[in-house]
Write a protein that holds these residues in place. Structure first.
Motif, PDB file in Angstrom:
ATOM      1  N   GLN A   1      43.823  36.619  37.875  1.00 30.20           N
ATOM      2  CA  GLN A   1      44.608  37.248  36.928  1.00 30.20           C
ATOM      3  C   GLN A   1      43.380  37.815  35.824  1.00 30.20           C
ATOM      4  OE1 GLN A   1      47.568  34.474  35.572  1.00 30.20           O
ATOM      5  NE2 GLN A   1      48.711  34.691  37.624  1.00 30.20           N
TER       6      GLN A   1
ATOM      7  N   CYS B   1      42.110  41.292  36.054  1.00 33.55           N
ATOM      8  CA  CYS B   1      42.935  42.257  35.550  1.00 33.55           C
ATOM      9  C   CYS B   1      42.536  42.662  34.042  1.00 33.55           C
ATOM     10  CB  CYS B   1      44.420  41.872  35.738  1.00 33.55           C
ATOM     11  SG  CYS B   1      44.951  41.550  37.483  1.00 33.55           S
TER      12      CYS B   1
ATOM     13  N   LEU C   1      45.361  46.589  35.587  1.00 32.79           N
ATOM     14  CA  LEU C   1      46.691  45.876  35.872  1.00 32.79           C
ATOM     15  C   LEU C   1      46.905  44.980  34.927  1.00 32.79           C
ATOM     16  CD1 LEU C   1      46.526  45.152  39.715  1.00 32.79           C
ATOM     17  CD2 LEU C   1      47.731  46.976  38.794  1.00 32.79           C
TER      18      LEU C   1
ATOM     19  N   ALA D   1      50.535  39.454  38.837  1.00 37.10           N
ATOM     20  CA  ALA D   1      49.748  40.750  38.546  1.00 37.10           C
ATOM     21  C   ALA D   1      50.835  41.903  39.170  1.00 37.10           C
ATOM     22  CB  ALA D   1      48.492  41.004  39.319  1.00 37.10           C
TER      23      ALA D   1
END
Length: 205
Positions: free
Chosen positions: A85, A88, A104, A155
């Motif tokens: 995560q 991202c 993302l 995500a």
């Protein structure tokens, strides 16, 4: 992989580091657990685990310059759970700007979404399947293999970088890949045979 290769686990304040280390030892690899820039830069493979909160984890990485180091690495790199995560660009958790390796957003599961005949329980905890597998990371891993998850944020799917997906109220990216960077939302170190194969495939990249 060669037994002489150096595998580093990045040490920071959001890690399930010991369980990842034990999983690698079961594969015959003794990793180095460190936040030393030189050791990380010179490793053959780098693993970035994570259990915790995005905001405090990113603050810690920035304090130690690990954020810029990570994005500059060229060797195979694997983020696990929160580690993925943080790779991202943004997380709704603590309104956090992340490393931006994957373009993302990371979003919170909505308890009003349905999963089967009931509403979602958050966090998403326990065994779930991974499918749409499309990477050497999943060599010899069958479609719909079960892996172990513990997370409240996910995500978004993306056709360019998603290499596995999972359904839990929404279809989301359970694995990502861009250049030398890989991420998995599940915990391969806790995912029995499938997880061991995935870790071995990463070590063989």
């Amino acid at each position: 992989m060669s037994k002489n290769e150096k595998v580093v686990i990045i040490k920071y304040n959001a890690g399930n580091i010991r369980s990842v280390s034990f999983a690698l030892e079961r594969l015959g690899i003794t990793p180095v657990i460190t936040d030393d820039h030189e050791l990380i830069r010179n490793a053959d493979k780098v693993i970035f685990p994570g259990v915790g909160a995005a905001g405090s984890a990113m603050a810690y990485l920035k304090e130690r310059g690990l954020d810029t180091l990570i994005t500059s690495l060229k060797q195979p790199f694997l983020g696990i759970c929160l580690g993925m995560q943080l790779m991202c660009k943004y997380s709704e958790e603590n309104d956090t700007k992340c490393l931006g390796i994957f373009d993302l957003n990371v979003r919170l599961f909505n308890k009003d979404w349905r999963y089967g005949n009931s509403y979602l329980k958050v966090p998403h905890m326990g065994w779930n399947t991974i499918d749409h597998l499309k990477s050497p990371l999943f060599k010899n891993v069958p479609e719909n293999s079960y892996c172990y998850f513990v997370h409240s944020f996910f995500a978004e799917l993306n056709t360019d970088t998603s290499i596995a997906q999972t359904s839990y109220g929404v279809e989301y990216a359970s694995a990502l890949h861009k250049d030398n960077f890989y991420g998995v939302q599940f915990h391969p170190e806790k995912s029995a045979e499938a997880g061991a194969i995935i870790l071995k495939n990463f070590l063989d990249l």
